[in-house]
Design an enzyme around this catalytic site. Sequence first.
Site, short mmCIF file in Angstrom:
data_model
loop_
_atom_site.label_atom_id
_atom_site.label_comp_id
_atom_site.label_asym_id
_atom_site.label_seq_id
_atom_site.Cartn_x
_atom_site.Cartn_y
_atom_site.Cartn_z
N HIS A 49 -17.89 -29.95 -8.69
CA HIS A 49 -18.54 -31.02 -7.94
C HIS A 49 -19.94 -31.35 -8.46
O HIS A 49 -20.72 -32.00 -7.76
CB HIS A 49 -18.62 -30.64 -6.46
CG HIS A 49 -17.29 -30.60 -5.78
ND1 HIS A 49 -16.46 -31.69 -5.68
CD2 HIS A 49 -16.63 -29.58 -5.18
CE1 HIS A 49 -15.35 -31.36 -5.04
NE2 HIS A 49 -15.42 -30.08 -4.72
N GLU A 149 -9.32 -22.64 0.61
CA GLU A 149 -9.91 -23.80 1.27
C GLU A 149 -8.84 -24.75 1.79
O GLU A 149 -9.05 -25.96 1.85
CB GLU A 149 -10.84 -24.53 0.30
CG GLU A 149 -10.26 -24.70 -1.11
CD GLU A 149 -11.28 -25.13 -2.15
OE1 GLU A 149 -12.42 -25.49 -1.78
OE2 GLU A 149 -10.95 -25.09 -3.34
N ASP A 175 -13.80 -28.08 2.66
CA ASP A 175 -12.39 -28.38 2.43
C ASP A 175 -11.51 -27.65 3.44
O ASP A 175 -10.47 -28.20 3.86
CB ASP A 175 -11.99 -28.00 1.01
CG ASP A 175 -12.46 -29.02 -0.02
OD1 ASP A 175 -12.60 -30.20 0.35
OD2 ASP A 175 -12.69 -28.65 -1.17
#
Length: 257
Positions: A49, A149, A175
Amino acid sequence: MPDPRPRSPVRAWAAGEAVIGAACKISSPLVAEAVAAVGFDYVYVDQQHGVIANTDLIAMFQAIAGAGAAPLTRVPANTDDAIGHALDYGAMGVIVPEVGSRADAERAVAACRYPPRGVRSHGLLRPAAMKVPSDPADPDRAACVVLVESASGLAALDEIASVDGVDAIMVGPQDLTLGLGLELRGDWQTAPKLMDAVERIRAACERHGIAAGIGTTGGDAARRWLERGFLMVNVGNDLGHMTSALAAHLATARGRT
């Protein structure tokens, strides 16, 4: 001659000690060095990310290790190439996203190990003194941390935690919240459904003798998870802390606080 490498998280966990770290989303060795110099046990480079390419990893790992923290990375995907590159470049641990089954966990472990125990290709780039051990029995080996997640990951918790070579399971709170059918608004971080799932992950790690990890946005939350037995706690990231701190200082300067 003293070991030039920072202490491996695996060695800390073997001694029952927690490690505290932070993430870098910005592609800059200077920023990575500044974050590590704060005194974190590890700093992970966020390839999933962040805005960080493979070509950035070596310089960032060098900066992190030089400032005294263990360099880790969250690889962009659970693939042999991604994990192999990170380890070749000097990562002392990989955080592998989207692990939702025993097979996913086995794939991550295999990518961390050379044959016959795994599928990692041999091709080191760093000097011998900075080589991270590959022997699974070595307490200084690179840590294999898998991110749970999703609802499927929760359902397979014990299967994932029992995979030989998984050193830690880390909670991906955002998540996981979405995977539980919740929304990322209001008091989502303390939603009972999420708290129950997080505790299930911690308990599974304890049962199987591996470290439990979790990401947070600040020190107060990190302290609470450490007190509840988590052994790997992440305290936000460079970009988040930079923007929040600057916003607070700007508000003060304008008399809005």
